[in-house]
Design a protein around this motif. Structure first.
Motif, PDB file in Angstrom:
ATOM      1  N   HIS A  26       0.825  -1.204   0.000  1.00  0.00           N
ATOM      2  CA  HIS A  26       0.000   0.000   0.000  1.00  0.00           C
ATOM      3  C   HIS A  26       0.859   1.254   0.000  1.00  0.00           C
ATOM      4  CE1 HIS A  26      -3.547   2.441   1.006  1.00  0.00           C
ATOM      5  NE2 HIS A  26      -4.219   1.411   0.542  1.00  0.00           N
ATOM      6  N   SER A  80     -12.524   1.152   4.831  1.00  0.00           N
ATOM      7  CA  SER A  80     -13.604   0.647   3.974  1.00  0.00           C
ATOM      8  C   SER A  80     -14.285   1.791   3.226  1.00  0.00           C
ATOM      9  CB  SER A  80     -14.639  -0.111   4.807  1.00  0.00           C
ATOM     10  OG  SER A  80     -14.078  -1.283   5.343  1.00  0.00           O
ATOM     11  N   ARG A  81     -14.525   2.875   3.934  1.00  0.00           N
ATOM     12  CA  ARG A  81     -15.236   4.008   3.317  1.00  0.00           C
ATOM     13  C   ARG A  81     -14.405   4.706   2.246  1.00  0.00           C
ATOM     14  NH1 ARG A  81     -18.470   7.516   7.617  1.00  0.00           N
ATOM     15  NH2 ARG A  81     -19.028   8.538   5.676  1.00  0.00           N
ATOM     16  N   ILE A  82     -13.090   4.680   2.368  1.00  0.00           N
ATOM     17  CA  ILE A  82     -12.252   5.357   1.363  1.00  0.00           C
ATOM     18  C   ILE A  82     -11.729   4.394   0.296  1.00  0.00           C
ATOM     19  CG2 ILE A  82     -11.642   7.267   2.895  1.00  0.00           C
ATOM     20  CD1 ILE A  82      -8.945   5.936   3.417  1.00  0.00           C
ATOM     21  N   GLY A  83     -12.178   3.136   0.367  1.00  0.00           N
ATOM     22  CA  GLY A  83     -11.844   2.183  -0.687  1.00  0.00           C
ATOM     23  C   GLY A  83     -10.545   1.426  -0.513  1.00  0.00           C
ATOM     24  N   TYR A  84      -9.901   1.519   0.628  1.00  0.00           N
ATOM     25  CA  TYR A  84      -8.669   0.775   0.867  1.00  0.00           C
ATOM     26  C   TYR A  84      -8.948  -0.678   1.263  1.00  0.00           C
ATOM     27  CZ  TYR A  84      -5.992   5.181   1.070  1.00  0.00           C
ATOM     28  OH  TYR A  84      -5.387   6.377   0.794  1.00  0.00           O
ATOM     29  N   SER A  86     -12.009  -3.739   0.975  1.00  0.00           N
ATOM     30  CA  SER A  86     -13.292  -4.111   0.372  1.00  0.00           C
ATOM     31  C   SER A  86     -14.352  -4.261   1.455  1.00  0.00           C
ATOM     32  CB  SER A  86     -13.157  -5.423  -0.407  1.00  0.00           C
ATOM     33  OG  SER A  86     -13.041  -6.517   0.494  1.00  0.00           O
ATOM     34  N   GLU A  87     -15.600  -4.126   1.056  1.00  0.00           N
ATOM     35  CA  GLU A  87     -16.703  -4.221   2.019  1.00  0.00           C
ATOM     36  C   GLU A  87     -16.695  -5.570   2.740  1.00  0.00           C
ATOM     37  OE1 GLU A  87     -21.570  -3.875   2.256  1.00  0.00           O
ATOM     38  OE2 GLU A  87     -20.553  -3.430   0.368  1.00  0.00           O
TER      39      GLU A  87
END
Length: 112
Positions: A26, A80-84, A86-87
């Motif tokens: 990352h 999760s909310r910023i897309g790092y 997955s749900e």
């Protein structure tokens, strides 16, 4: 009892390893550092508590671990909310951290 034999320690180590592996490449080093450190703090504080001599000291470090669990859950929600994250992974990690937190609470309560 050795802390290595505790289910709570084993599960928190597995979660920390999974988080480290997930974020290994990352590029957001600030977020990566925060989430990996809080995940590492969870089993580390459990281990430190179980190496202490008194229940009072043990409970103190287990409370630190519980605090780290809250920090980690927050970071998973944000990730999760910023897309790092997955749900599906985020839901699984949050559920695991919540279970670990409940286990810590039960252990601490028995000591008091």
């Amino acid at each position: 009892m050795r802390f290595e034999n505790l289910e709570i320690w084993q599960r928190s180590v597995e979660l920390s390893v999974e988080i480290y592996e997930h974020f290994s490449g990352h590029r957001d080093f600030g977020f990566k550092d925060q989430i990996t450190r809080s995940s590492l703090s969870l089993p580390s504080n459990i281990a430190e508590g179980y190496e202490r001599n008194s229940d009072r000291e043990k409970a103190l470090f287990l409370n630190y671990a519980k605090g780290s669990a809250g920090e980690l859950r927050t970071q998973v929600h944000i990730g999760s909310r910023i897309g790092y994250i997955s749900e599906a992974v985020g839901i699984r990690w949050i559920e695991e951290v919540e279970q670990l937190s409940r286990m810590l609470f039960a252990i601490i309560r028995r000591m008091q």
